[in-house]
Design an enzyme around this catalytic site. Structure first.
Site, short mmCIF file in Angstrom:
data_model
loop_
_atom_site.label_atom_id
_atom_site.label_comp_id
_atom_site.label_asym_id
_atom_site.label_seq_id
_atom_site.Cartn_x
_atom_site.Cartn_y
_atom_site.Cartn_z
N SER A 556 1.05 -1.28 0.06
CA SER A 556 -0.30 0.11 0.09
C SER A 556 0.82 1.44 0.06
CB SER A 556 -0.82 0.06 1.14
OG SER A 556 -1.52 1.29 1.45
N TYR A 569 -2.86 -0.94 10.39
CA TYR A 569 -2.77 -1.21 9.00
C TYR A 569 -1.93 -0.87 8.31
CZ TYR A 569 -4.28 -1.00 4.02
OH TYR A 569 -4.39 -1.07 2.42
#
Length: 679
Positions: A556, A569
């Site tokens: 990400s 996350y």
């Protein structure tokens, strides 16, 4: 019903039963009269299955359509058996209209035989008679004068002339047995022709069952392993065997442990019979001249079996080269490859190989046909296939070489087996679709088994069998045993794994003070720990295959960019990002490339965003949830929203063959987020 409809109906009924003929084997024809659009007069035509088609699934475009007057006139210009191959090109001058599919080598047999309908088939029972040492006598004994023996002759124009003469000289006959090859039958109507074909096949079956010896393969010398143990041993051996079988060119594998195979490799006579090779041209063109046979018992240790397989593989390659050199002439095509297409392992089963899953599976099916043929021939007599020199003439036939040259160019990921986690939705599903479209066999892994199955079925919708393209496996990436089991399924389905996409993920958007230990552990378990487990198990397989490989992490931009209310996350994604670097450094010596992709928020089609993450991120940024994708797009340099397909495109870019010297790279797919630039 039209002539063509009648013919297709017969083809489908005969071709749908493997007792009648093997996949893509044999052909059928019908003759009839149709108006000529040029002259307005009637013209006699023949419709016949074209080259490479399959009777069971044949459609009208797969038929060659020829004018019978021109086809029969070729007899007047036939230059003799030494130049009979020239007649194949002459078939093109006999086409009616556009001519339909390319005519096969058996076209002359159908056109020259004076019967309205002709079938040429490869039934196991018929080939058993055709390959028996006393096949001619057996044919007389079983059928009397209703079926005539034809000595072995390579398929071609001369064989067509031979069978036409037999039909003319034996008006009482319904067909013939072609030595070493198969059967041909004929009839005045489509129904009569089909009935005659089935009469020959079922009569041979019944005779073998009634008069054959009960144990034609001899005594049991190897016990078959129990199913669980058998599959564990198969999964442990398959990557090595696939790697060996891919020495000359990459191959996909298929595993078979059917009763026929297990019984054959358990019996005393299997080494002798396997060494004789197959006989029907359709069989050995797909199974090679003979299989590789492991000569150790099922109780042998895994290490001993692997060592012996390496020795036997090297010996097989030397023997195949010697076979090629014995018969090759100056005009022979170059040797195509010396690796086995079939590997037999007592107690475990059969491993077959091909350029794709369907080809590998069909090769295995053909060897099962060969086992049935050997059983029938040995039950009544002695198995005596055609001479090795004749096998070479067909395997390295210029007409066969021309057929190979007509094959379409392989897709970029052909022969590669991909394992995609989180493949049931979002980025994972889009990636699975792209990899399958580029030729890969895909294992769709997801905790949601139903979602994975839905994607796998979609990927295989246009294939003869969906499982030739994709399978679904249930896999919770946090469970070490589940990951090992899922990759074993992948190995048993396709022979190994070449391309892994670590995509499974989830997210809980919370500020630091609201993030619980359970939140932290869950996200790290799925993404950091899960990626580690999948990569470790896949790397074991890749190293055993010795074919290199690709591992791609869907990380990400959050692995680089520090956003608010996202510590668990983003930290897990940073862990994944560094795994890319660490594994690239460690696995490079094995030819395994490890790269990452850093997407920005993929909202549409995302399982993560649909599961509540989108609403929470929208609240953080103060926008409506339905506008979150637009919000992400507007903060990028390109002002474009990132979709699952864009991430899938990057996976293909990294694995499709153009970036062969790239490893340890992170590719941003974020439409340009300056704060996430690598530096």
């Amino acid at each position: 019903m039209s002539i063509v409809d009648d013919l297709l109906k017969r083809c489908h009924e005969l071709g749908s039963d493997p007792r009648n003929t093997n996949y893509a084997g044999g052909n059928a024809s019908a003759k009839g009269v149709q108006p000529d659009p040029v002259t307005g007069g009637d013209v006699e035509l023949m419709w016949v299955k074209g080259s490479g088609g399959d009777l069971g699934t044949l459609k009208e475009p797969g038929l060659a359509v020829l004018r019978l007057d021109r086809l029969r006139s070729l007899v007047n210009v036939y230059p003799g058996v030494e130049r009979e191959d020239e007649m194949v090109a002459a078939f093109d001058h006999c086409g009616f209209g556009k001519g339909g599919a390319a005519p096969s080598i058996d076209t002359a047999m159908h056109g020259l035989v004076d019967a309205a309908h002709v079938d040429h088939l490869h039934p196991d029972s018929g080939i058993a008679i055709a390959t028996a040492a006393d096949g001619e006598e057996l044919t007389r004994r079983i059928f009397g004068d209703r079926v005539v023996w034809v000595p072995w002759r390579r398929p071609g124009f001369q064989l067509g002339l031979d069978i036409a003469a037999i039909k003319k000289d034996n008006p009482q006959a319904i067909g013939c047995v072609l030595g070493g090859h198969g059967i041909t039958a004929w009839g005045d109507t489509s129904e009569e022709c089909q009935a005659n074909s089935l009469d020959i096949i079922r009569t041979a079956e019944a005779y073998i069952a009634e008069h054959g010896r009960p144990d034609p393969f001899g005594a049991v010398i190897h016990e078959t392993l129990p199913e669980t143990e058998r599959h564990e041993r198969a999964a442990a051996l398959f990557p090595l065997i696939r790697g060996l079988a891919s020495t000359d060119r990459p191959q996909v594998g298929h595993y078979t442990d059917s009763p026929e195979v297990l019984d054959f490799v358990a019996r005393a006579e299997h080494p002798r019979l396997a060494a004789l090779g197959t006989s029907c041209p359709d069989h050995f063109l797909r199974t090679k001249v003979r299989p590789l046979v492991l000569d150790l018992p099922p109780a042998a240790s895994l290490d001993d079996v692997k060592a012996r397989l390496r020795e036997l593989h090297e010996a097989y390659r030397e023997e195949y080269r010697a076979y090629y050199e014995r018969y090759a002439t100056e005009d022979s095509p170059a040797m195509r490859g010396a690796d086995p297409a079939i590997v037999l392992v007592p107690g475990v089963g059969m491993f077959s190989f091909g350029k794709d899953k369907q080809t590998a599976r069909v090769a295995g099916e053909f060897y099962v046909n060969a086992i049935n043929v050997m059983r029938g021939a040995e039950a009544l007599s002695t198995y005596a296939p055609i001479a090795e020199s004749e096998k070479f003439r067909i395997e390295y036939w210029e007409l066969e070489e021309a057929k190979l040259r007509r094959m379409p160019k392989p897709k970029p990921l052909a022969t590669r087996v991909a394992f995609v986690t989180g493949g049931g939705s979002g980025i994972g599903a889009a990636t699975a679709r792209r990899l399958a479209a580029e030729g890969a066999c895909v294992v769709v892994a997801d905790r949601d088994a139903a979602a994975a199955e839905k994607v796998a079925v979609e990927l295989g919708a246009s294939a003869l069998r969906a499982s030739d393209v994709a399978i679904a496996v249930a896999a919770d990436v946090t469970d070490e045993a589940a990951i090992a089991a899922a990759l074993r399924e992948a190995v048993l389905a396709f022979g190994g794994v070449d391309l892994v996409v670590n995509n499974a993920g989830l997210s809980l958007s919370k500020p630091l003070l609201e993030t619980t230990v359970a939140d932290w552990d869950l996200q790290h378990d799925v993404m950091a720990r899960g990626s580690f487990l999948v990569s470790r198990e896949a790397a074991r397989i890749m190293i055993e295959q010795a074919l290199g490989g690709d591992i791609v992490y869907i990380a990400s931009k959050n692995a680089i960019f520090a956003g608010p209310n996202n510590i668990a996350y983003s930290a897990a994604k940073a862990d994944q990002a560094h795994q890319v670097r660490l594994l690239a450094a460690e696995l490079g010596e094995h030819g395994i490339r490890v790269n990452g992709i850093n997407p920005d928020g993929v909202v549409r089609g995302s399982g993560i965003f649909a599961g509540g993450w989108g609403a929470k991120r929208a609240a953080v940024y103060g926008v409506p949830e339905e506008k979150l994708g637009e919000y992400y797009a507007q903060r990028t340099l390109l002002k474009r929203e990132v979709l699952p397909e864009h991430v899938a495109n990057a996976v293909f870019a990294l694995t499709g063959g153009d970036l062969t010297h790239t490893t340890g790279l992170h590719v941003p797919v974020d439409a340009g987020v300056a704060a996430a630039f690598l530096r």
